[in-house]
Each structure stands twice: as C-alpha cells, then as structure tokens.
Design a protein around this motif. Sequence first.
Motif, PDB file in Angstrom:
ATOM      1  N   THR A 151       0.825  -1.211   0.000  1.00  0.00           N
ATOM      2  CA  THR A 151       0.000   0.000   0.000  1.00  0.00           C
ATOM      3  C   THR A 151       0.857   1.257   0.000  1.00  0.00           C
ATOM      4  OG1 THR A 151      -1.671  -1.209   1.231  1.00  0.00           O
ATOM      5  CG2 THR A 151      -1.864   1.183   1.212  1.00  0.00           C
ATOM      6  N   LYS A 154       2.499   1.851  -3.389  1.00  0.00           N
ATOM      7  CA  LYS A 154       1.525   2.358  -4.348  1.00  0.00           C
ATOM      8  C   LYS A 154       1.163   3.813  -4.048  1.00  0.00           C
ATOM      9  CE  LYS A 154      -1.534  -0.927  -3.908  1.00  0.00           C
ATOM     10  NZ  LYS A 154      -2.747  -1.744  -4.153  1.00  0.00           N
ATOM     11  N   CYS A 199       5.475  -4.927  -6.272  1.00  0.00           N
ATOM     12  CA  CYS A 199       4.329  -5.256  -5.419  1.00  0.00           C
ATOM     13  C   CYS A 199       3.951  -6.731  -5.532  1.00  0.00           C
ATOM     14  CB  CYS A 199       3.135  -4.379  -5.766  1.00  0.00           C
ATOM     15  SG  CYS A 199       3.445  -2.644  -5.454  1.00  0.00           S
TER      16      CYS A 199
ATOM     17  N   GLN B  68      -4.421  -5.010  -8.180  1.00  0.00           N
ATOM     18  CA  GLN B  68      -3.974  -4.864  -6.797  1.00  0.00           C
ATOM     19  C   GLN B  68      -2.524  -4.411  -6.682  1.00  0.00           C
ATOM     20  OE1 GLN B  68      -4.569  -8.258  -4.300  1.00  0.00           O
ATOM     21  NE2 GLN B  68      -6.745  -7.856  -4.032  1.00  0.00           N
ATOM     22  N   ASN B  69      -1.724  -4.710  -7.688  1.00  0.00           N
ATOM     23  CA  ASN B  69      -0.290  -4.454  -7.565  1.00  0.00           C
ATOM     24  C   ASN B  69       0.223  -3.286  -8.391  1.00  0.00           C
ATOM     25  OD1 ASN B  69       0.356  -6.509  -5.656  1.00  0.00           O
ATOM     26  ND2 ASN B  69       0.000  -8.013  -7.267  1.00  0.00           N
ATOM     27  N   TYR B 107     -10.075  -6.276  -5.152  1.00  0.00           N
ATOM     28  CA  TYR B 107     -10.011  -6.600  -3.720  1.00  0.00           C
ATOM     29  C   TYR B 107     -11.242  -7.375  -3.276  1.00  0.00           C
ATOM     30  CZ  TYR B 107      -5.861  -3.818  -3.042  1.00  0.00           C
ATOM     31  OH  TYR B 107      -4.583  -3.354  -3.104  1.00  0.00           O
ATOM     32  N   ASN B 156     -15.125  -2.929   5.065  1.00  0.00           N
ATOM     33  CA  ASN B 156     -13.800  -2.310   5.105  1.00  0.00           C
ATOM     34  C   ASN B 156     -13.388  -1.823   3.716  1.00  0.00           C
ATOM     35  OD1 ASN B 156     -11.430  -1.658   6.613  1.00  0.00           O
ATOM     36  ND2 ASN B 156     -10.392  -3.300   5.528  1.00  0.00           N
ATOM     37  N   MET B 159     -15.173   1.335   2.844  1.00  0.00           N
ATOM     38  CA  MET B 159     -14.530   2.493   3.470  1.00  0.00           C
ATOM     39  C   MET B 159     -13.296   2.918   2.674  1.00  0.00           C
ATOM     40  SD  MET B 159     -13.035   2.985   7.283  1.00  0.00           S
ATOM     41  CE  MET B 159     -11.327   2.561   7.067  1.00  0.00           C
ATOM     42  N   LYS B 163     -12.408   6.507   0.672  1.00  0.00           N
ATOM     43  CA  LYS B 163     -11.151   7.239   0.834  1.00  0.00           C
ATOM     44  C   LYS B 163     -10.434   7.398  -0.504  1.00  0.00           C
ATOM     45  CE  LYS B 163      -9.107   4.842   4.173  1.00  0.00           C
ATOM     46  NZ  LYS B 163      -8.070   4.534   5.178  1.00  0.00           N
ATOM     47  N   ASN B 164     -10.453   6.341  -1.307  1.00  0.00           N
ATOM     48  CA  ASN B 164      -9.707   6.364  -2.564  1.00  0.00           C
ATOM     49  C   ASN B 164     -10.332   7.244  -3.640  1.00  0.00           C
ATOM     50  OD1 ASN B 164      -7.485   4.869  -1.868  1.00  0.00           O
ATOM     51  ND2 ASN B 164      -8.432   2.916  -2.377  1.00  0.00           N
ATOM     52  N   CYS B 205     -16.488   7.976   6.570  1.00  0.00           N
ATOM     53  CA  CYS B 205     -15.791   6.701   6.765  1.00  0.00           C
ATOM     54  C   CYS B 205     -15.953   6.106   8.161  1.00  0.00           C
ATOM     55  CB  CYS B 205     -14.307   6.867   6.465  1.00  0.00           C
ATOM     56  SG  CYS B 205     -13.995   7.206   4.741  1.00  0.00           S
ATOM     57  N   ALA B 209     -16.249   2.261   9.467  1.00  0.00           N
ATOM     58  CA  ALA B 209     -15.226   1.635  10.313  1.00  0.00           C
ATOM     59  C   ALA B 209     -15.866   0.971  11.528  1.00  0.00           C
ATOM     60  CB  ALA B 209     -14.200   2.680  10.758  1.00  0.00           C
ATOM     61  N   ARG B 210     -16.831   1.656  12.146  1.00  0.00           N
ATOM     62  CA  ARG B 210     -17.540   1.076  13.298  1.00  0.00           C
ATOM     63  C   ARG B 210     -18.289  -0.187  12.890  1.00  0.00           C
ATOM     64  NH1 ARG B 210     -15.049   1.651  16.952  1.00  0.00           N
ATOM     65  NH2 ARG B 210     -16.670   0.624  18.138  1.00  0.00           N
ATOM     66  N   ARG B 229      -8.932 -12.485   8.139  1.00  0.00           N
ATOM     67  CA  ARG B 229      -8.179 -11.407   8.780  1.00  0.00           C
ATOM     68  C   ARG B 229      -8.282 -10.168   7.907  1.00  0.00           C
ATOM     69  NH1 ARG B 229      -3.540 -13.472  11.341  1.00  0.00           N
ATOM     70  NH2 ARG B 229      -2.911 -11.323  11.621  1.00  0.00           N
ATOM     71  N   MET B 231      -6.955  -7.202   7.935  1.00  0.00           N
ATOM     72  CA  MET B 231      -5.767  -6.449   7.562  1.00  0.00           C
ATOM     73  C   MET B 231      -5.037  -7.054   6.374  1.00  0.00           C
ATOM     74  SD  MET B 231      -5.456  -3.763   9.124  1.00  0.00           S
ATOM     75  CE  MET B 231      -6.025  -2.865  10.542  1.00  0.00           C
ATOM     76  N   GLU B 232      -5.211  -8.360   6.179  1.00  0.00           N
ATOM     77  CA  GLU B 232      -4.455  -9.001   5.113  1.00  0.00           C
ATOM     78  C   GLU B 232      -5.111  -8.859   3.756  1.00  0.00           C
ATOM     79  OE1 GLU B 232      -3.678 -12.895   6.698  1.00  0.00           O
ATOM     80  OE2 GLU B 232      -2.641 -11.912   8.359  1.00  0.00           O
ATOM     81  N   SER B 235      -6.465  -2.550   1.486  1.00  0.00           N
ATOM     82  CA  SER B 235      -5.780  -1.848   0.398  1.00  0.00           C
ATOM     83  C   SER B 235      -5.283  -0.520   0.912  1.00  0.00           C
ATOM     84  CB  SER B 235      -6.710  -1.623  -0.765  1.00  0.00           C
ATOM     85  OG  SER B 235      -7.760  -0.799  -0.381  1.00  0.00           O
TER      86      SER B 235
END
Lengths: 217, 235
Positions: A151, A154, A199, B68-69, B107, B156, B159, B163-164, B205, B209-210, B229, B231-232, B235
Amino acid sequence: MSDILSRNNLLFMLDGLKLTVFLSIATILLSMCFGTLFAIIRTYAKGNLLPLAKITGAYIEFFRCTPNILWIFFFRFIIPGNVIAKEIFAFTLFTSAIMAEIIRGGLNGIPKGQFEAAASQGFSFPRTMLYLILPQTYKQIIPSVLSQMITVIKDTAYLKAVDIAELSRNTDIVMGKAVTATEIMSLFALLAAIYFVICFILSVSVRTYQKKVMATG
Amino acid sequence: MSKLFDARRWLRLIGDFDQFLLGMKTTLLVALFGLLIALGLGLILGILSCVKLYGFRIITRIFVEFFQNTPLVVQVFFYSFGLPFLGIRLPGFMVGVVGVGLYHAAYISEVIRSGIEAVEKGQVEAATSQGFPYIQTMRYIILPQSLKVILPPLTNQAMNLVKNTSVLAMIAGMDIMYYAKSWAGNNGFFYQGYLTAGLLYFLLCFPLARLTARLENKARQLPAVTPLRIMEVDS
C-alpha cells in the motif's frame, strides 16, 4: 519509439524508482516504531495513563478514516522545510495509525499466559514487551506488514502531486516528450510493470508466508 | 498556530462551505457508483476464481493481480491521459467511477474467494449429492454461509473505496479533496481547507469503520467458519 525509451530517459525513471523505494522503506520503518508505541499505549495504558490511551485511540481512528492524499497536501503547505522530509512525516503520520492497528491485532493474539509467566519470573513491563511479547507479535503480523508495504509503495505515486521526483513524476516528465500513442502506451506499460514487479513479489511472499505458517501451525 | 485559530478564516470557510458540499456530492456519487461496479464485478470474479474451469481462474487471477499491484494513481492517470491517445475520452466523473470500481473489484473478488473457500468442502459435496446445480449450490448454500465471513472485509473495502475517491483531486475531479485543495490554495487558508476535508471524510468513513468492527466481532463468535483477517486483504 526507441527515442522515448532512450538510455537517459530510463535512467531518469530509475532515479525516480530509487526515491520511491527510499520513501517507502523509510515510511515503513518509522511507522513500525511509532505504530508499536501507539499500539502498546492503546492496549495496556491503565489508571492514570488511561487518557493517553484515549488520545492515541482517537488519533488512530481519525487517521484511518481520512485519505492519505489529504495529509500529503496538508504538510506540503503547513510547515516550512525540505519537501521530502515533510512528506516522509506525512506518510509516517498516516501509516503509523494503520500500523498501530495491525500491531494491536497481533498483541491481542498473544495468550494471557505469556504475561503471567513473565510476571512470575520478575520481568518488568518494558522487558516483558521487548523480550517476550513483541518478538511473537512481529512474527504473527509479517503478512499484514508486507501488505501495508505494498500500500505504501503504491501510495508514493500520489507524491507527484507535490513535485517529489519519484517514479511516477519522472515518468510524467518523460511522457511530456512523447508524441505518438505508441510512445505514451509503452511508457504507461513500463510504469505499471515496474510497480507491478515490486508489489507482486511482495504479495507472493505474503501468501507464501501464510501458507508456511498455516502448514507449521 | 495562530493561523489555525483565526476566526476570520473559519468564517470565510463557513461562507464558502457550498463548495465543499458540491465536492461531497461528487465524492458520494462516485463512491456509490464505484461501489456498485466493485461489488458486481467483484462477486462475479470471486465466484469465477473458485470454479473448476482453469481458464476462468487464470483470467480472474490476472485481473486481480494487475489491479492490486499497481497504484490507483497510475490507473486513473491512464484513464484520463492515456485513453484519449486511443481515442477514448472519459469525463472526470466516469474516470473516478471506473477507477475505484475496477480497483476495488479486484479486492472484493479476493474477499469473496476467501469467503467461499472458508466454507467447508463437505457443504458443496452435500449439496451436489442432493442434486443441487452449481448456481443453486452457490446461491442457497455457500454464499449465505460465507456472508458473515465476507461482510467485515467488505464494509472495510467500502470504506477504502470512499477514501480512494480522493484520487480525483489529481485530475480535477471536483470531489471533496479537489475543492479543499483549490479553496485552501486560493485563499492560503490551508488549516481550514484541509481539516474541513478531513472532517468530511471522517464523517463518511467512521460509520463504516464502526460497522466493520461490529461485524468482525460477530464473525468471531461463529463456530462454523474461520473469520478472515481484515488487515491481510486491506488496500
């Protein structure tokens, strides 16, 4: 065609890539330090220190719910000084909040028995953290940290908006000399490919690590 | 610091607040349409990456890995500056929708795939043995069970998508970030402009998040499937 991908242009892009890599690594390392600190405060601050936990929590929640680009612009104008240092600060401020959450997730996964064992051996809190808890936590969160690294790499592309000579901005400058559609397309392809290679390697290592951990339990 | 607490500047902001509201409208609309694309395409790709046909799996893999990359900024710049060289001109609004839509579809596809994989194989076998065709197996048996696992990372993603949308500021996309940047730049009131933008994004957002946190806690109490999980797959 061969003109636009001349040696000089490619070297110019490579210079940008070096800065991109430098900015990313600096951000990740700094965010790991601050993120660890914030995560520990948010998780373990009790009694008199409880307000500290609340403040840290507010900072984390606020930054998680705002876009990174906002802080990139904000610090560009708010404080005087070297633009690269300012932007590393902006990135670290934003990424530390996310890193703190990742690390907090790891801390919460550590069994209670570890703390009791440390206490029974007379370990002080800092030593318990340093020698017992953090090493186990870091081991658990490696995949998440690597994902965050993707992230950050990027997101450094945003920095072209504040005139930092990283990969996308330098590529933009080269694009300015391009005339034909083929030249533009090949530059876009090259730019995407450079980011992709870095990445993708990281994301493959995330998956490999997860499989390895799952296999060994 | 005196600039931050200058009442005159804040009053000017209140006077010009309609600009920020215009930006808010664009951000919301881009996020909404982008989310529709991301959800629709992400669901299709996620299901396709679990089918037995190898060709489909390869295509979805390539799509997911590519989007994604590579940076969203590069993708969005390609839509707004690259495509015109190929004779395709998209208005800024469309660039935003397509940009966040495709990026987050990748994602969401991964979220759906992990959700489907989290449901035990025995469930599919049981359904097949009862004579359920593939589509119905997905529709009535697999997806409802994986829904609880899928939902937290999905909210998530929503959200992150909001932001993006701020990437639009880079191409004069008339969103919150764009108006904040131009208003702050024109007046030299950086604290007021950017902190207000931050607050607006926060208002959009934070509820998400809540919601994510609440759904995550709910998913943890499920015995049947292992929660993803968050976090994994971030983005």
